[in-house]
Scaffold this active site. Sequence first.
Site, PDB file in Angstrom:
ATOM      1  N   ASN A 106      -8.347  12.605  -0.254  1.00  0.00           N
ATOM      2  CA  ASN A 106      -8.484  11.329   0.437  1.00  0.00           C
ATOM      3  C   ASN A 106      -9.730  10.548   0.038  1.00  0.00           C
ATOM      4  O   ASN A 106      -9.785   9.335   0.212  1.00  0.00           O
ATOM      5  CB  ASN A 106      -8.496  11.542   1.956  1.00  0.00           C
ATOM      6  CG  ASN A 106      -9.543  12.541   2.385  1.00  0.00           C
ATOM      7  OD1 ASN A 106      -9.475  13.719   2.014  1.00  0.00           O
ATOM      8  ND2 ASN A 106     -10.517  12.107   3.167  1.00  0.00           N
TER       9      ASN A 106
ATOM     10  N   CYS B 208     -21.338  10.575   9.392  1.00  0.00           N
ATOM     11  CA  CYS B 208     -22.541  10.160  10.091  1.00  0.00           C
ATOM     12  C   CYS B 208     -22.718  11.035  11.325  1.00  0.00           C
ATOM     13  O   CYS B 208     -21.808  11.156  12.138  1.00  0.00           O
ATOM     14  CB  CYS B 208     -22.447   8.688  10.496  1.00  0.00           C
ATOM     15  SG  CYS B 208     -23.985   8.011  11.147  1.00  0.00           S
TER      16      CYS B 208
ATOM     17  N   GLY C  40       2.624   8.148   9.586  1.00  0.00           N
ATOM     18  CA  GLY C  40       3.168   6.806   9.507  1.00  0.00           C
ATOM     19  C   GLY C  40       2.196   5.748   9.033  1.00  0.00           C
ATOM     20  O   GLY C  40       2.536   4.907   8.194  1.00  0.00           O
TER      21      GLY C  40
ATOM     22  N   GLN D 207      -1.969  11.342   1.862  1.00  0.00           N
ATOM     23  CA  GLN D 207      -2.396  10.295   0.943  1.00  0.00           C
ATOM     24  C   GLN D 207      -1.413  10.087  -0.208  1.00  0.00           C
ATOM     25  O   GLN D 207      -1.519   9.096  -0.939  1.00  0.00           O
ATOM     26  CB  GLN D 207      -3.772  10.648   0.364  1.00  0.00           C
ATOM     27  CG  GLN D 207      -4.893  10.695   1.377  1.00  0.00           C
ATOM     28  CD  GLN D 207      -5.268   9.315   1.911  1.00  0.00           C
ATOM     29  OE1 GLN D 207      -5.032   8.295   1.266  1.00  0.00           O
ATOM     30  NE2 GLN D 207      -5.856   9.286   3.094  1.00  0.00           N
TER      31      GLN D 207
ATOM     32  N   GLY E   7      -0.797  12.980  11.195  1.00  0.00           N
ATOM     33  CA  GLY E   7      -1.260  13.940  10.214  1.00  0.00           C
ATOM     34  C   GLY E   7      -2.095  15.070  10.781  1.00  0.00           C
ATOM     35  O   GLY E   7      -1.921  16.240  10.389  1.00  0.00           O
TER      36      GLY E   7
ATOM     37  N   THR F 275       8.458  14.514  24.633  1.00  0.00           N
ATOM     38  CA  THR F 275       9.432  13.435  24.509  1.00  0.00           C
ATOM     39  C   THR F 275       9.172  12.645  23.232  1.00  0.00           C
ATOM     40  O   THR F 275       8.046  12.226  22.967  1.00  0.00           O
ATOM     41  CB  THR F 275       9.346  12.494  25.723  1.00  0.00           C
ATOM     42  OG1 THR F 275       9.610  13.248  26.901  1.00  0.00           O
ATOM     43  CG2 THR F 275      10.350  11.361  25.605  1.00  0.00           C
TER      44      THR F 275
END
Length: 399
Positions: free
Chosen positions: A163, A342, A212, A191, A76, A249
């Site tokens: 998300n 954080c 994926g 999402q 993503g 590749t």
Amino acid sequence: MTQPDPAPTVYLDHAATTPMVPAAVEAMTAHLREVGNPSSLHASGRRARRVVEESRETIAQALDCRPGEVVFTSGGTESDNLAVKGIYWSRREEDPRRTRVLTTAIEHHAVLDPVRWLGEAAGADVELLPVDDRARLDLDALRASVERDPDSVALISVMWANNEVGTLQPVEEVVAIAGEHGIPVHTDAVQAVGHVPVGFATCGVDALTLTGHKVGGPYGVGALVVRKELALRPLVHGGGQERDIRSGTLDTPAIAGFAAAVELAVKHQPEYAGRVGALRDDLVRRVIEVVPDAHLHGAPLDPRELRRLPGNAHLGFPGCEGDSLLMLLDARGIECSTGSACSAGVPQPSHVLLAMGCDPDQARHSLRFTLGHTTTQADIDAVVEAIGPVVERARAARR
């Protein structure tokens, strides 16, 4: 002396990553021992190429696009960077006036950070569009921004589903506004795929990101679905793979597993949404019964209206720090997440909740529970049983 088996983990962080489905594991492992570069012309290369192209066709059928529009990437983040930077560079090269990039204030950092980088390093004028208190894009603000000077807009990027709080965005309305002026639209649908209906041709966007490991496939593989008519400058140069848009590749086993996961997730999306949505509703209702001042962030709980992801429950717990709640639940074998970031060990408020109008304290007192294909009623029961004592301890720690 035999040690007792540890209690099973209650995993409710599927928006971060979800376990691989057996079909994806089987598809991937079936090709791990096979040799063959898909770019090679000999028999082994051709066998690998066949796997890649059949996988491309599988994903295209699931997402209602043409096989040639599926560009394989590492996931993503790369797909978002490729779309945002590639479209901007191409559009500005065609017309130097096109310097504006419009996106929302609640995007994933895989979009926000490259957009900001374009502003700092490539002369882009970045506009972060506002959202309402449920995290839905203000369409009037978008229209006003576009119509102020449409010829200067390079692209619009609006995520399909947030998300953190799970709110679905009005992607088709965004496309309609952009289409009046020929402006390309990218959507991060990481999402959304497999959770709500997603159709590339139907929605009319020009580029769409998926990955994926959010749909039950392997890590490290994803795709950018991009219209063949859209000019796109590559990020990576080399062997010219993937229409010369993304050299490198191809990972044949991972692509096979990715395609199997996408096919399965899209095929079973309606029944998945119904089952997981019911579990999510039960979780929210019972948690608020146990902790009466707890509250839901984002769109209402009504999956039929398609305003919110079915598996997302983003809850605020006043008087608590989200990080404290997370660690106390983790100690009980319950895994979820906070929306906050954080920095140097100091919790930072969620940029999504701030954009929704929360103050910094409200933007730090939340937990995100995200359900998935392995979630059971027992998982929901475990959270409900634990949440009362955990909130009491977290509040006591702040006194």
